[in-house]
Motif scaffolding. Structure first.
Motif, PDB file in Angstrom:
ATOM      1  N   ALA A 521       0.858  -1.189   0.000  1.00  0.00           N
ATOM      2  CA  ALA A 521       0.000   0.000   0.000  1.00  0.00           C
ATOM      3  C   ALA A 521       0.888   1.231   0.000  1.00  0.00           C
ATOM      4  O   ALA A 521       2.004   1.213   0.539  1.00  0.00           O
ATOM      5  CB  ALA A 521      -0.923   0.014   1.227  1.00  0.00           C
ATOM      6  N   ASP A 522       0.388   2.300  -0.634  1.00  0.00           N
ATOM      7  CA  ASP A 522       1.072   3.600  -0.615  1.00  0.00           C
ATOM      8  C   ASP A 522       2.538   3.469  -1.041  1.00  0.00           C
ATOM      9  O   ASP A 522       3.451   3.999  -0.387  1.00  0.00           O
ATOM     10  CB  ASP A 522       0.996   4.229   0.785  1.00  0.00           C
ATOM     11  CG  ASP A 522      -0.432   4.448   1.236  1.00  0.00           C
ATOM     12  OD1 ASP A 522      -1.273   4.760   0.364  1.00  0.00           O
ATOM     13  OD2 ASP A 522      -0.718   4.284   2.435  1.00  0.00           O
ATOM     14  N   ALA A 523       2.799   2.759  -2.147  1.00  0.00           N
ATOM     15  CA  ALA A 523       4.140   2.611  -2.715  1.00  0.00           C
ATOM     16  C   ALA A 523       5.124   2.029  -1.702  1.00  0.00           C
ATOM     17  O   ALA A 523       6.291   2.417  -1.640  1.00  0.00           O
ATOM     18  CB  ALA A 523       4.659   3.948  -3.245  1.00  0.00           C
ATOM     19  N   ARG A 524       4.655   1.054  -0.919  1.00  0.00           N
ATOM     20  CA  ARG A 524       5.522   0.447   0.098  1.00  0.00           C
ATOM     21  C   ARG A 524       5.145  -1.029   0.255  1.00  0.00           C
ATOM     22  O   ARG A 524       3.980  -1.403   0.199  1.00  0.00           O
ATOM     23  CB  ARG A 524       5.369   1.171   1.443  1.00  0.00           C
ATOM     24  CG  ARG A 524       6.183   0.558   2.580  1.00  0.00           C
ATOM     25  CD  ARG A 524       5.955   1.317   3.870  1.00  0.00           C
ATOM     26  NE  ARG A 524       6.500   2.649   3.780  1.00  0.00           N
ATOM     27  CZ  ARG A 524       7.758   2.975   4.059  1.00  0.00           C
ATOM     28  NH1 ARG A 524       8.607   2.042   4.466  1.00  0.00           N
ATOM     29  NH2 ARG A 524       8.184   4.210   3.967  1.00  0.00           N
ATOM     30  N   ILE A 525       6.180  -1.860   0.450  1.00  0.00           N
ATOM     31  CA  ILE A 525       5.978  -3.253   0.828  1.00  0.00           C
ATOM     32  C   ILE A 525       6.483  -3.413   2.254  1.00  0.00           C
ATOM     33  O   ILE A 525       7.662  -3.169   2.531  1.00  0.00           O
ATOM     34  CB  ILE A 525       6.727  -4.212  -0.106  1.00  0.00           C
ATOM     35  CG1 ILE A 525       6.179  -4.119  -1.531  1.00  0.00           C
ATOM     36  CG2 ILE A 525       6.612  -5.649   0.392  1.00  0.00           C
ATOM     37  CD1 ILE A 525       6.888  -5.019  -2.522  1.00  0.00           C
ATOM     38  N   SER A 526       5.583  -3.798   3.157  1.00  0.00           N
ATOM     39  CA  SER A 526       5.927  -3.985   4.565  1.00  0.00           C
ATOM     40  C   SER A 526       5.772  -5.458   4.903  1.00  0.00           C
ATOM     41  O   SER A 526       4.700  -6.039   4.683  1.00  0.00           O
ATOM     42  CB  SER A 526       5.013  -3.144   5.464  1.00  0.00           C
ATOM     43  OG  SER A 526       5.060  -1.779   5.098  1.00  0.00           O
ATOM     44  N   ALA A 527       6.835  -6.066   5.443  1.00  0.00           N
ATOM     45  CA  ALA A 527       6.801  -7.495   5.753  1.00  0.00           C
ATOM     46  C   ALA A 527       7.167  -7.716   7.206  1.00  0.00           C
ATOM     47  O   ALA A 527       8.116  -7.118   7.724  1.00  0.00           O
ATOM     48  CB  ALA A 527       7.765  -8.255   4.850  1.00  0.00           C
ATOM     49  N   GLU A 528       6.403  -8.572   7.863  1.00  0.00           N
ATOM     50  CA  GLU A 528       6.725  -8.963   9.225  1.00  0.00           C
ATOM     51  C   GLU A 528       6.465 -10.459   9.364  1.00  0.00           C
ATOM     52  O   GLU A 528       5.616 -11.026   8.670  1.00  0.00           O
ATOM     53  CB  GLU A 528       5.896  -8.182  10.235  1.00  0.00           C
ATOM     54  CG  GLU A 528       4.385  -8.322  10.052  1.00  0.00           C
ATOM     55  CD  GLU A 528       3.628  -7.463  11.044  1.00  0.00           C
ATOM     56  OE1 GLU A 528       3.226  -8.022  12.082  1.00  0.00           O
ATOM     57  OE2 GLU A 528       3.450  -6.268  10.769  1.00  0.00           O
ATOM     58  N   GLY A 529       7.227 -11.099  10.262  1.00  0.00           N
ATOM     59  CA  GLY A 529       7.048 -12.530  10.442  1.00  0.00           C
ATOM     60  C   GLY A 529       8.350 -13.203  10.804  1.00  0.00           C
ATOM     61  O   GLY A 529       9.305 -12.561  11.252  1.00  0.00           O
ATOM     62  N   ARG A 530       8.410 -14.507  10.590  1.00  0.00           N
ATOM     63  CA  ARG A 530       9.567 -15.315  10.961  1.00  0.00           C
ATOM     64  C   ARG A 530      10.326 -15.709   9.699  1.00  0.00           C
ATOM     65  O   ARG A 530       9.804 -16.422   8.838  1.00  0.00           O
ATOM     66  CB  ARG A 530       9.117 -16.577  11.699  1.00  0.00           C
ATOM     67  CG  ARG A 530      10.244 -17.535  12.042  1.00  0.00           C
ATOM     68  CD  ARG A 530       9.689 -18.852  12.593  1.00  0.00           C
ATOM     69  NE  ARG A 530      10.749 -19.831  12.754  1.00  0.00           N
ATOM     70  CZ  ARG A 530      11.476 -19.996  13.852  1.00  0.00           C
ATOM     71  NH1 ARG A 530      11.214 -19.236  14.907  1.00  0.00           N
ATOM     72  NH2 ARG A 530      12.427 -20.910  13.919  1.00  0.00           N
ATOM     73  N   LEU A 531      11.576 -15.221   9.578  1.00  0.00           N
ATOM     74  CA  LEU A 531      12.401 -15.584   8.437  1.00  0.00           C
ATOM     75  C   LEU A 531      12.807 -17.055   8.514  1.00  0.00           C
ATOM     76  O   LEU A 531      12.998 -17.603   9.602  1.00  0.00           O
ATOM     77  CB  LEU A 531      13.670 -14.736   8.385  1.00  0.00           C
ATOM     78  CG  LEU A 531      13.585 -13.350   7.741  1.00  0.00           C
ATOM     79  CD1 LEU A 531      14.922 -12.641   7.872  1.00  0.00           C
ATOM     80  CD2 LEU A 531      13.194 -13.459   6.281  1.00  0.00           C
ATOM     81  N   ALA A 532      12.943 -17.710   7.366  1.00  0.00           N
ATOM     82  CA  ALA A 532      13.482 -19.059   7.323  1.00  0.00           C
ATOM     83  C   ALA A 532      14.944 -19.031   7.763  1.00  0.00           C
ATOM     84  O   ALA A 532      15.656 -18.029   7.587  1.00  0.00           O
ATOM     85  CB  ALA A 532      13.369 -19.628   5.918  1.00  0.00           C
ATOM     86  N   GLU A 533      15.392 -20.119   8.355  1.00  0.00           N
ATOM     87  CA  GLU A 533      16.771 -20.172   8.839  1.00  0.00           C
ATOM     88  C   GLU A 533      17.743 -19.906   7.696  1.00  0.00           C
ATOM     89  O   GLU A 533      17.581 -20.421   6.593  1.00  0.00           O
ATOM     90  CB  GLU A 533      17.060 -21.543   9.454  1.00  0.00           C
ATOM     91  CG  GLU A 533      16.308 -21.792  10.752  1.00  0.00           C
ATOM     92  CD  GLU A 533      16.746 -23.073  11.424  1.00  0.00           C
ATOM     93  OE1 GLU A 533      17.933 -23.406  11.314  1.00  0.00           O
ATOM     94  OE2 GLU A 533      15.903 -23.732  12.048  1.00  0.00           O
ATOM     95  N   GLY A 534      18.751 -19.102   7.989  1.00  0.00           N
ATOM     96  CA  GLY A 534      19.776 -18.815   6.999  1.00  0.00           C
ATOM     97  C   GLY A 534      19.499 -17.577   6.167  1.00  0.00           C
ATOM     98  O   GLY A 534      20.400 -17.081   5.494  1.00  0.00           O
ATOM     99  N   GLN A 535      18.283 -17.061   6.175  1.00  0.00           N
ATOM    100  CA  GLN A 535      17.972 -15.840   5.437  1.00  0.00           C
ATOM    101  C   GLN A 535      18.346 -14.637   6.302  1.00  0.00           C
ATOM    102  O   GLN A 535      18.119 -14.624   7.519  1.00  0.00           O
ATOM    103  CB  GLN A 535      16.482 -15.776   5.079  1.00  0.00           C
ATOM    104  CG  GLN A 535      15.970 -16.966   4.300  1.00  0.00           C
ATOM    105  CD  GLN A 535      16.509 -17.007   2.878  1.00  0.00           C
ATOM    106  OE1 GLN A 535      17.284 -16.153   2.464  1.00  0.00           O
ATOM    107  NE2 GLN A 535      16.095 -18.029   2.130  1.00  0.00           N
ATOM    108  N   THR A 536      18.913 -13.612   5.667  1.00  0.00           N
ATOM    109  CA  THR A 536      19.330 -12.423   6.414  1.00  0.00           C
ATOM    110  C   THR A 536      18.655 -11.186   5.850  1.00  0.00           C
ATOM    111  O   THR A 536      18.382 -11.098   4.650  1.00  0.00           O
ATOM    112  CB  THR A 536      20.859 -12.232   6.349  1.00  0.00           C
ATOM    113  OG1 THR A 536      21.230 -11.905   5.008  1.00  0.00           O
ATOM    114  CG2 THR A 536      21.584 -13.508   6.778  1.00  0.00           C
TER     115      THR A 536
END
Length: 718
Positions: A521-536
């Motif tokens: 929304a509003d020219a933005r991607i907002s992500a929250e949650g649990r990253l998979a192991e090894g992702q930074t």
């Protein structure tokens, strides 16, 4: 005398005994023969012949398959009194595909070729052909063969022969359960009867290539009439395609109340004839009433149009080959105005205004439009029209996009209002401002909302909901994200291409999380949650920079979890999964490890990317990390898991001393050995060898050739 009497008596006894034995043997043989025939009677359709010699039963004939063969033997062996069964049975040849063909010649002769599964079926197919032609006009070329694909096959074959008989000449071919019928049919009725006959073929599928023998018609005609009662047509066409084309054209132009009939006939005067008819139908549709008459290449159009403008439009559709007899009902051109406001706010106006109308009213209502070319010589009350245009001017600033048609006493308006206004109040304001006697037909919509989308990934999958731009379909959104739509709406405002790019980036981002909620929304991607192991987070931020739409931003609220050996992750750059091993991310491969497949996988990897070394040394360049990871993944499957041996060969170009090159090639092969072992490949399965410049792949006379010769090769063996 006594001796003679004794001899006679003895002879009579011998003859009597021989006769008794002979008679009894014949009776036994006949009895066994009868029993054998009775035992084989249930299999009569196979035409198995039994013949008893003494107590032995001889079986002759053809068994369809091994199962039938065993049944026949078992039945004979079960006959009481038999001393043995002599097997003289033959097995049918297995045929695949199972093909039967029938040919009908112009003289009516029907020839059958191919295979039938048994004698009763073969006889039935021949009888079918003889009943449709004559016994003398049927040629028998059928052979028995095993492998009939379905119990429905005999019925399908018989239907094909019956359909072939309706043709003047042709070929029927049945291959397994797929039939083709090709030939010449006398008229549309015969062709349609054939298609109807084979349309319900059960398990069979039929294809047709039937040439029609059509009556020759002269003159070749097409007529159409437009009246208040509807649109009627009739005429000729050379084939189904052109007949359907002309009928579809007539129906599309006529609308409701359309009907007609087109007969297939030969004799069309010109290949361009259908296009002439279509052109005439299009012109007839512009008329109030009229008649189209095409006879060979004589083209006639008669009837009425309402105004001079209508006549000019009609005349522009036809060339000089047409004869016109057109009456203009009202020669004075009517007043009509077309207004268009596009998405960028541009205004365009065309049409004709009443005589005496002052253009200042139009200029005041639509300040950005060019009105110089609009004539003022039409019919209508200029004062009434001025009031209507003034009313449009009241609501024009509220319109974001619009199309309006103004005729005498009526305004038809469709469009979308600006975000600060409501469609209902805008419609009411225009209605209130119209002069007395004018009516409004308005279809206005409120301005669309801005898109807002949520991509949710959980244990049960990924879902997408929210508001899409108007020109981006839910199906496209699902493909871009790999998600299942829950409550997507599609009337939002926004550029579909930009939002498609944003959704694709969000879909890739979701693959890096075990669980996540990603909002767009509003020219933005907002992500929250649990990253998979090894992702930074840093790697994700870097990768996403080049993939976000221009001007969009990314925010991540998440926690990182360090990778453990054996953990799998998704690599954004390679679009594939990787497994963590000893501090390295090795690509996840699905390889059936053999000498050849391992060699192929290694050569494919080395062919797409080289192992680079620092110039003049055996130190591996940092850019070789990815290719070494891939080669290690191959070697782990082929060496560690399957026990293959891997020889790592080093090669150089011919620049420099031969001994130096040989030593360098050996050191480079050993460096690759060390890199593979570091990544988990078992060292006892590896050997290294240096060849220097001994085995070039290309000429060392060019830079390109020398670059190809500086290489590492892999060879897998048992």
């Amino acid at each position: 005398m006594r001796a003679v009497l004794i001899a006679v008596v003895f002879g009579l006894l011998v003859i009597g005994g021989w006769s008794a034995v002979t008679f009894k043997a014949a009776a036994i043989e006949a009895d066994i023969d009868a029993r054998a025939k009775a035992a084989l009677a249930p299999f009569g359709q196979h035409n198995i012949v039994t013949r008893s010699y003494g107590r032995h039963i001889h079986l002759r004939g053809v068994a369809e398959d091994a199962a039938d063969h065993n049944r026949f033997l078992a039945a004979a062996q079960g006959v009481y009194g038999q001393a043995g069964v002599v097997d003289e049975l033959a097995l049918l040849q297995i045929v695949s595909p199972y093909v039967m063909e029938a040919f009908k010649a112009p003289d009516g002769v029907i020839a059958l070729r191919g295979h039938a599964p048994d004698e009763p079926t073969r006889t039935a197919l021949l009888d079918k052909a003889r009943g449709l032609a004559s016994p003398q006009a049927v040629q028998d070329g059928l052979k028995l063969g095993s492998g009939m694909p379905s119990p429905d096959w005999p019925g399908i074959a018989a239907d094909g022969i019956e359909a072939l008989a309706l043709l003047d000449e042709g070929v029927m071919r049945l291959s397994d359960l797929t039939g083709t019928l090709k030939g010449k049919a006398n008229g549309v009725g015969t062709r349609d009867a054939i298609r109807a006959m084979l349309s319900d073929a059960g398990a069979g599928v039929w294809e047709f290539d039937i040439e029609l023998i059509l009556p020759v018609t002269a003159p070749y005609t097409f007529t159409a009439q437009k009246s208040e009662g509807g649109f009627r047509w009739s005429g000729h066409a050379p084939d189904d395609v052109i007949a359907a084309r002309l009928a579809e054209r007539a129906e599309a132009l006529a609308g409701t109340g359309a009907s007609g009939e087109i007969a297939l006939a030969a004799g069309m005067p010109d290949d361009a004839w259908p296009a002439l008819v279509e052109s005439g139908l299009g012109s007839l549709a512009l008329m109030s009433t009229g008649m189209l008459a095409v006879s060979d290449l004589d083209l006639n159009l008669s009837g009425t149009v309402q105004t001079s403008d209508d006549y000019e439009r009609l005349e522009a559709t036809l060339d000089d080959s047409w004869q016109l007899d057109i009456e203009i009902v009202d020669p004075d051109p009517p007043s009509r105005l077309y207004v268009l406001i596009d998405r960028d706010g541009r205004q365009a106006i065309t049409g004709r205004l009443p005589e005496g109308f002052k253009k200042s009213h139009l200029a005041a209502a639509f300040t950005d439009a060019n009105i110089k070319e609009i004539p003022t010589d039409g019919a209508g009350n200029p004062a009434s029209w001025a009031g209507a245009i003034d009313a449009l001017g009241v609501i024009a600033p509220r319109l974001r996009t619009a199309e309006a048609t103004v005729t005498n006493g009526t305004i038809i308006l469709t469009g979308v209002v600006r975000r600060d206004f409501a469609a209902s109040t805008t419609r009411a304001a225009l209605n209130a401002a119209l002069p007395k006697g004018w009516k409004l037909e308005a279809s206005l919509s409120d301005a669309p909302s801005f898109p807002q989308l949520t991509l949710t990934k959980g244990a049960e999958g990924t879902t997408l909901d929210g508001l899409l731009p108007a020109e981006l379909s839910p199906e496209d959104a699902q493909k871009l994200t790999g998600a299942t739509a829950t409550s997507l709406r599609t009337n939002g405002e926004g550029d579909a291409a930009i939002w498609a790019q944003g959704l694709a980036a969000a879909g890739s981002l979701a693959q890096l999380f075990d669980q996540s909620v990603i909002r767009l929304a509003d020219a933005r991607i907002s992500a929250e949650g649990r990253l998979a192991e090894g992702q930074t987070v840093d790697e994700i931020q870097t990768w996403m920079q080049g993939r976000l739409p221009d001007g969009w931003k990314l925010s991540l609220t998440t926690e990182e979890f360090p990778a453990r050996d054996g953990i799998s992750r998704f690599n954004l750059d390679t679009r594939s999964r990787e497994v963590f091993s000893r501090g390295f991310w090795l690509p996840e491969l699905f390889l059936e490890a053999t000498d050849s497949s391992c060699d192929f996988a290694a050569q494919q990897a080395l062919g797409s990317e080289k192992i680079n070394f620092v110039t003049g040394s055996a130190r591996i360049d940092a850019t070789a990390r990815r290719i070494l990871n891939r080669l290690a993944a191959i070697a782990i499957q082929c060496v560690n898991q399957e026990g293959l041996k891997l020889e790592i060969d080093g090669h150089t170009d011919n620049v420099g001393d031969e001994g130096t090159n040989l030593a360098l090639s050996e050191k480079r092969a050993k460096a690759v050995y060390d890199a593979l072992v570091e990544r988990g490949v078992q060292g006892e399965g590896l050997t290294t060898k240096g060849f220097g410049a001994e085995r070039p792949l290309a000429s060392n006379d060019t830079d390109e050739g020398r670059a190809r010769n500086r290489r590492i090769d892999f060879r897998f063996t048992r």
